[in-house]
Structure formats: C-alpha cells, structure tokens
Scaffold this active site. Structure first.
Site, mmCIF file in Angstrom:
data_model
loop_
_atom_site.group_PDB
_atom_site.id
_atom_site.type_symbol
_atom_site.label_atom_id
_atom_site.label_comp_id
_atom_site.label_asym_id
_atom_site.label_seq_id
_atom_site.Cartn_x
_atom_site.Cartn_y
_atom_site.Cartn_z
ATOM 1 N N GLY A 172 0.753 -1.055 -0.343
ATOM 2 C CA GLY A 172 0.166 0.386 0.063
ATOM 3 C C GLY A 172 0.421 1.524 0.166
ATOM 4 O O GLY A 172 1.918 0.838 0.136
ATOM 5 N N SER A 173 0.169 2.637 -0.089
ATOM 6 C CA SER A 173 0.976 3.466 0.269
ATOM 7 C C SER A 173 1.508 3.568 1.307
ATOM 8 O O SER A 173 0.962 3.368 2.417
ATOM 9 C CB SER A 173 0.569 4.900 0.005
ATOM 10 O OG SER A 173 -0.999 4.325 -1.110
ATOM 11 N N ASN A 174 2.917 4.636 1.689
ATOM 12 C CA ASN A 174 3.231 5.076 2.711
ATOM 13 C C ASN A 174 3.410 6.850 2.856
ATOM 14 O O ASN A 174 2.754 7.196 1.489
ATOM 15 C CB ASN A 174 5.067 4.716 2.703
ATOM 16 C CG ASN A 174 5.176 3.284 2.210
ATOM 17 O OD1 ASN A 174 4.551 2.454 2.889
ATOM 18 N ND2 ASN A 174 6.331 3.017 1.202
ATOM 19 N N ASN A 426 -1.299 2.608 5.690
ATOM 20 C CA ASN A 426 -2.811 1.738 5.315
ATOM 21 C C ASN A 426 -2.870 0.978 6.624
ATOM 22 O O ASN A 426 -3.471 -0.287 6.706
ATOM 23 C CB ASN A 426 -2.416 1.006 4.074
ATOM 24 C CG ASN A 426 -2.190 1.251 3.428
ATOM 25 O OD1 ASN A 426 -1.497 1.678 2.799
ATOM 26 N ND2 ASN A 426 -2.743 3.482 3.113
ATOM 27 N N ARG A 443 5.926 -1.719 7.504
ATOM 28 C CA ARG A 443 6.142 -0.567 6.468
ATOM 29 C C ARG A 443 6.045 0.988 7.362
ATOM 30 O O ARG A 443 7.120 1.156 7.335
ATOM 31 C CB ARG A 443 5.175 -0.614 5.143
ATOM 32 C CG ARG A 443 5.036 -1.016 4.531
ATOM 33 C CD ARG A 443 4.165 -1.272 3.126
ATOM 34 N NE ARG A 443 2.825 -1.263 3.106
ATOM 35 C CZ ARG A 443 2.478 -0.272 3.027
ATOM 36 N NH1 ARG A 443 2.307 1.341 2.799
ATOM 37 N NH2 ARG A 443 0.784 -0.289 3.108
#
Length: 538
Positions: A172-174, A426, A443
């Site tokens: 996913g995004s960071n 996320n 993450r």
C-alpha cells in the site's frame, strides 16, 4: 490575460491566469491536450459506455456502472453543488469548458483515437464527478464484503478472519511527517509515497496552478479540477494515504415482480415499489446487451434481481422471495462528493485552513498529514463513514430486518503529534474505529525505525527512506524455513541461501529473486489446496 501554459524541462505544465475560473479552464485545456485518451476512456467508464469501443472485455464494468447508477449519482452531486456552493460549481464548469476546448487537438495528437475510430465526445458539467466516482468505486469496502460472503458460505463464519488483509503480504501507500524539532531547517517535512497500480498514463498528473489567489504545486487527478491528494501552496502542504475505512454497505434484498414493476421487502415488513428501468449497453463487434436497473430504499441493486442471484441463490427453502444485493454508499445517499473541499484546499495558507477544507471531504476516506511554515501540524482522517451495526461492516446484511440502517456519521479521528513524528502506511492505527481490515504494520514500523536513526533530518535525506528495499514482510516465510529440516541437498541450499539473505529487494539481488520465486511457489501450492478450490464462485 487568458490562461498561460509553460512547460519545464520535464514537460510538467505550469499554468497561470488572472482568475480562479480562467485557471480552471486552462487546467482543463492542458489536461485534454496531454491526456486526451485517458480522459475519454474515463468519461466512457463513468457513463458505462466503454464496451462500445473497447469491446466485450469492458462489458462487465459497463453493466456494473449502469446498475450502480454512477452517472446519475454524478449528476445529482453536481446539481446539489450548484445549489449549495455556486462558486465551486462555476469553477468545475470552467474546467469542463477547458476540456471541451482542448479535446479535439489532444485527440489529433493521440494515436489511440485513430486506431479505435473513436471521436472525442462532449463533457458535461458533472463528468468530473463521474470520473472521481469511477476511479474510487472499487477502492473501498464492498468487494471485500463479497469475498467474505464467499468465505462464510463455503468455510463458515469462523474462517473469515483467516483471510483478513492485515497479513504480511499486503502492500500500500506510505507517508510520514517530521515536525520542525526533528529537521535541520526547523521546518516540518512531509513525505508522500502513493503506491498506485502501474498504469500508462498514471492516475496522477504533476501540475503547477497559479493565479492572484494562490500558487500551488502538486498532483491532480486527470479529469478533476484542482489538486486534491498531494499539494503545496507555499506556506502549507498536505499528503494522504488510504485510511482503509469501511463506508460502503451491501444489503441482501428480497424482490418480487408485480404488474406495475418491482417491489422490495423493507424492515417494517412492508413491500414497497423499487425504481426500475432498462438500459442498453453497446458492445463493439457484438450484439447490444440490455441491463435492468433497479434501486431500492437502500440503494441500487448491483447483483441479481427478482429472479435471484447469478449463482442460483434464491430466498431459501421456505418459498422466500429471491435475493439480490444492493449497494449503499455516501455520495448516493447525500448527493455530496466532497468537491466543496477542492477550492479551499488551493486557497489554504495554514494547517487550520486545510483542516477546515477537509471537513467537507467525502471519499475516499483518507489519513491526511499537513504542516505549515509557522509550525502547525495536522494528522487526521478525512471523509464520511456511516454509523451502523457491526454486521454491516463485515458482510451483506438482510434489508428486510431492522437494525441495519445508517445512523449518522462517525467523527473523524485525529492523531497525536507530540513526539513530532507520524508514519502512515494503511496500518491499523488512527483509522481503526472506522475499518475492518488494514495493512500489516511492518511498513509503518520500518519507516518509524528508520526515522529514529537520526535526530535531525533534511529533505535531501528523504530518498533514503523512499528507496529503502528492506522487506519486513519476508519474516513469516523465512521463520518457517528456519524450522524446516530433513530437506534434500537442493532444497537445503535454497533454505540456507534465503536464511543468509539480507532481506533487501534490490533490483540486482539474486537472493531477492530467489525469495520471490519461492514465495510464488508457496502461494501457488496453497491456492491449489482443496479448501481454497471450494471457494470458487459457481
């Protein structure tokens, strides 16, 4: 002056105009010149007409869009905006005018139009709303509810948790934020790292918008005016990740045909008329397909109808009416897509301005970080999430039973920034009260650990974190390998190689490539297990 367009060495457009509306018109025009094919594909997707030139592969999407009434929802949202916020509605119209001005020239520059024989169509004022809805329709929770329902049916309710996305393989995004106390300059740093599917062209467009009221750089969504997700106005900046919130519900509907149309069974035990009409989807090279569009008090029926679900599921063994699935989501209920936040974001000068603008945000529900040059910081969730029963959030619920109605909206959570650091990836955290499944924490934990390695950071240091290749999600599989014994010589060599691997996914790493092959083989072996085969949809 009219709007001016300047392109830098990378081809990024820098736009300047004397007023907000003229700037929007220029943004629409330059987007049509640069992204004509993308704009037209997205316009057709929003209307459910993409199969007319892309063929049968796009038919399932077009049928879904027709049944979910996406174009009608877009029109409703624009009409509501005209009544409630005429300035923003006029600004959106100006953008659409610019798109219409530039499409013909953009199409001449784009070979896909000639290859398909497609001529660019005319945009309506609500087309940007349809594009935003189309981009984010499958971005939220209802596909996961369909998946969980299959697990429930085939393996039982207790198995649903086994397939939660809070697993080590989820990507996913960071994003992260450092306050001025943690930087060399004394000014905050925000890093946004959106992980979207690799697309050509991409879902974002780098752009610079300048007029007497504001001067903003950031990422726009082609087809939508302004800069929504990632922006910098000179004195304040913001970035987002997906909050993983659950704000779409599926209702199992009992429907029946009558001489006058279709009726749905409501929670009070009464049968009430559902709206119904038919639409025709054109398919290139094939016969057109007729689609029945039904909407109950819960929302549009997206699967099944009065004759039951496609897999043959009806109402049960007692002669109950057949089942269908209806979708309920905030823009269809409220007529508000959150476009009222877009102009205030461009005009923002401080964190408080961004905060107020995001109070009008609807979807997708995001975790937002913002900082300004005066030391202001913001870490919050933005968007509308309905208050309803826990069952609604997990799987389709019976429309004919009370207790599944929406009861207002959740307050959006806010984060604590007292330590001057916040990482978003996320994970289960700030948005936990609003969701069901989140990405695993590795993450976010990795970013937090890296940021703890130095007391002070600079913007020039950030690429080291953006480019970090350490794969924390490899731990479960490697831990399993560590406990294995009695392997043959070849397998033992693989095991020892992977246990010695530094867990970095560098492009030239043969060990990383070996790990990817082993992981792929494990996934394929698991997918072939009889328990998984039973989950196949009939």
């Amino acid at each position: 002056m009219t709007g001016e367009i300047f392109r830098d060495a990378w081809g990024i457009p820098h736009l300047r105009a004397d007023g907000v509306d003229e700037l929007a018109r220029t943004q629409g025009r330059v987007t049509a010149l640069d992204r004509a094919w993308q704009l037209e594909v997205e316009r057709h997707r929003a209307r459910g007409t993409s199969a007319s030139f892309l063929g049968a592969e796009s038919l399932s999407w077009d049928v879904l869009v027709r049944r979910v009434r996406l174009d009608d929802t877009a029109r409703r949202c624009f009409e509501a905006l005209e009544r409630q916020d005429p300035e923003t509605a006029r600004w959106v119209r100006a953008y659409v005018d610019g798109v219409n001005e530039g499409l013909a020239e953009g199409a001449r520059r784009t070979p896909e139009f000639a290859r398909t024989g497609l001529a660019p169509g005319r945009w309506e004022p609500w087309t940007p709303f349809g594009i935003w809805l189309g981009v984010h329709l499958l971005f939220a929770g209802f596909p996961a509810k369909l998946w969980r329902e299959q697990v429930r049916r085939h393996l039982g309710p207790g198995a649903v948790g086994l397939f939660a996305t809070d697993g080590p393989g989820t990507s996913g995004s960071n994003g992260w934020l450092l306050s001025g106390e943690r930087t060399l300059t004394g000014q905050a740093i925000i890093a946004g790292d959106p992980h979207r599917f690799i697309e050509e062209p991409g879902v974002y467009q780098q752009i610079h918008l300048s007029c007497p009221e504001f001067d903003v750089v950031g990422l726009a969504v082609p087809g939508v005016p302004g800069i929504a997700h990632f922006g910098h106005t000179g004195s304040v900046a913001w970035a987002i990740t997906n909050a993983m919130a659950d704000y779409q519900d599926l209702y199992r509907e009992r429907l029946r045909r009558t001489g006058a149309g279709v009726e749905a069974l409501d929670p009070d035990g009464e049968w009430r008329r559902a709206t119904r009409h038919t639409e025709t989807v054109e398919v290139a090279g094939e016969e057109p397909v007729e689609v029945e569009v039904i909407e109950t008090a819960r929302g549009p029926v997206i699967v099944g109808g009065p004759e039951g679900l496609p897999d043959g599921t009806t109402g049960g063994d007692r002669g109950d009416p057949p089942l269908a699935l209806a979708l309920r989501h905030p823009p269809r209920v409220t007529g508000d897509l959150g476009f009222g936040a877009l102009l205030p974001l461009l005009r923002a000068r401080r964190v408080a301005d961004v905060d107020r603008a995001l109070d009008a945000w609807t979807e997708p529900v995001n975790v937002v970080q913002a900082a300004d040059t005066e030391g202001g910081l913001l870490h919050r969730v933005a968007g509308k999430v309905p208050v309803r029963s826990t069952a609604n959030r997990l799987h389709p619920v019976p429309a004919w039973e009370p207790g599944h109605e929406w009861r207002g909206w959740h307050e959006t959570p806010r984060g604590d920034l007292t330590d001057g650091v916040a990482a978003m990836a996320n994970q289960r955290g700030l948005a936990t009260p609003l969701g069901v499944e989140f990405a695993a924490p590795h993450r976010a934990d990795r970013i937090t650990a890296l940021l703890a390695e130095k007391e002070r950071w600079s913007a020039a240091d950030m690429p080291a974190i953006h480019g970090d290749t350490h794969l924390a999600s490899a731990a479960p599989l490697l831990d399993l390998l560590a406990g294995l014994g009695g392997l043959g010589p070849a397998a033992e060599r693989v095991r020892r190689t992977l246990l010695a691997w530094d867990r970095r996914m560098d492009a030239d790493s043969t060990d990383a490539a070996l790990y990817a092959r082993v992981r792929g083989a494990v996934v394929r072996r698991l997918a072939a297990h009889p328990a998984f085969a039973a989950l196949a949809v009939p």
